[in-house]
Scaffold this active site. Structure first.
Site, PDB file in Angstrom:
ATOM      1  N   ARG A 100      15.936 107.301  76.171  1.00 21.70           N
ATOM      2  CA  ARG A 100      16.021 105.883  76.513  1.00 21.70           C
ATOM      3  C   ARG A 100      15.932 105.028  75.254  1.00 21.70           C
ATOM      4  O   ARG A 100      15.089 105.256  74.394  1.00 21.70           O
ATOM      5  CB  ARG A 100      14.882 105.522  77.471  1.00 21.70           C
ATOM      6  N   GLU A 200       1.842  92.094  76.162  1.00 22.30           N
ATOM      7  CA  GLU A 200       1.784  90.715  76.629  1.00 22.30           C
ATOM      8  C   GLU A 200       0.386  90.129  76.378  1.00 22.30           C
ATOM      9  O   GLU A 200      -0.616  90.839  76.382  1.00 22.30           O
ATOM     10  CB  GLU A 200       2.092  90.655  78.135  1.00 22.30           C
ATOM     11  N   SER A 219      11.050  97.639  79.801  1.00 19.40           N
ATOM     12  CA  SER A 219      12.273  98.388  80.075  1.00 19.40           C
ATOM     13  C   SER A 219      12.774  98.057  81.485  1.00 19.40           C
ATOM     14  O   SER A 219      12.314  97.103  82.107  1.00 19.40           O
ATOM     15  CB  SER A 219      12.016  99.901  79.949  1.00 19.40           C
ATOM     16  N   ASN A 242      -2.184 101.165  82.724  1.00 14.90           N
ATOM     17  CA  ASN A 242      -3.331 100.357  82.299  1.00 14.90           C
ATOM     18  C   ASN A 242      -3.295  99.016  83.028  1.00 14.90           C
ATOM     19  O   ASN A 242      -2.227  98.563  83.450  1.00 14.90           O
ATOM     20  CB  ASN A 242      -3.279 100.102  80.786  1.00 14.90           C
TER      21      ASN A 242
END
Length: 294
Positions: A100, A200, A219, A242
């Site tokens: 990916r 973030e 993603s 998490n």
């Protein structure tokens, strides 16, 4: 077909190149190396989901990313950098994408969605997109799988080029979600794709929640749009690795993501293998139930 020996370092970096041609070239290499003319389903396996490939069936062929036109070696630890052709007990064939390319790598959207376009070019009608992500729901501890029922794309980018208008109303197939629910009663949520690669901030996570998001990551959304453009039916699943920033007072780390994925591997492998088996044995509306003979 695309000119794969042009002056550009990567064929998808040439704005004049047709991404569909490069995907077709990649699909041909996969067919030649595997001996499988057509794949039925494709799965992109994110953090924690890699063991599912072994649970699906017999590996017919394994190719490294640099062997297949248009693919790039993954920059992220925890991603294997291979494309595998797997034969299921049913006789169906699955394309397993461990190579990916993330948007934050800076290679452009074409490279990000090339794996999906290649999957479609191999004949796959169903695209399963998985990832490791942060959860906004405090009840979702590390190792919790969640089904994606919609997304919010905060990358400010799209894989669609030109005047290409694609309806995303039912992007994440309810039919496929219902089949997975039959395997395990999972929660659903809205996935929010940020650009990354930084995690973030707590304020951004609160913003995502106000906007209707439940899961945050880097993603999937761009890939899902490309899959819809290619006419594929899409299933999205997140492994909550998490709590998202601010949900827990603990700092975030990539090591934590990898550890959560490792701990959940066996559960996810069984869940995904059984889900794929049921998906391929359940015809979509309007399809027959003809036997597989490849």
């Amino acid at each position: 077909m695309a000119d794969l020996t042009s002056e550009f370092a990567h064929p998808l970096d040439d704005s004049a190149a047709n991404p569909a041609d490069i995907a077709a070239a990649a699909a041909q290499v996969i067919a030649d190396r595997s001996g499988i003319a057509q794949h039925d389903i494709a799965l992109t396996l994110g953090s924690g989901w890699g063991k599912a490939a072994d649970a699906l069936g017999e590996t017919v062929a394994t190719l490294t990313a640099d062997e297949v036109p248009g693919f790039s070696k993954p920059a992220l630890a925890g991603h294997v950098g291979t494309i595998r052709s797997v034969r299921l007990e049913s006789g169906h064939h699955a394309l397993i994408i461990g190579a990916r390319t993330h948007f934050y790598e800076g290679h452009g959207v074409r490279r990000v969605v090339h794996s999906v376009r290649t999957a479609a070019a191999t004949g796959a009608k169903i695209m399963v997109l998985t990832n490791g992500a942060g959860g906004l729901n405090p009840a979702w501890g590390p190792g919790t799988p969640v089904i994606i029922n919609d997304h919010i794309n905060l990358t400010a980018a799209s894989p669609l080029e030109g005047a290409t208008f694609v309806d995303l109303t039912d992007l994440y197939s309810k039919r496929l979600r219902d089949i997975v629910h039959g395997v395990e009663d999972l929660d659903e949520g809205v996935y929010v794709q940020f650009r990354g690669p930084h995690y973030e901030t707590p304020a951004e996570v609160r913003m995502a929640g106000v906007m209707g998001g439940d899961i945050v990551g880097m993603s999937t959304a761009l890939e899902a749009i490309a899959a819809r453009e290619a006419g594929m039916e899409v299933l999205g699943m997140s492994l909550i690795t998490n709590p998202a920033a601010g949900i827990s007072p603990d700092p975030l780390s990539h090591e934590e993501v990898i550890a959560a994925g490792k701990a959940a591997e066996q559960h996810l492998a069984k869940l995904l293998a059984e889900s794929v088996t049921r998906i391929l044995s359940t015809p979509a509306a309007g399809e027959g139930s003809e036997e597989v003979d490849r």
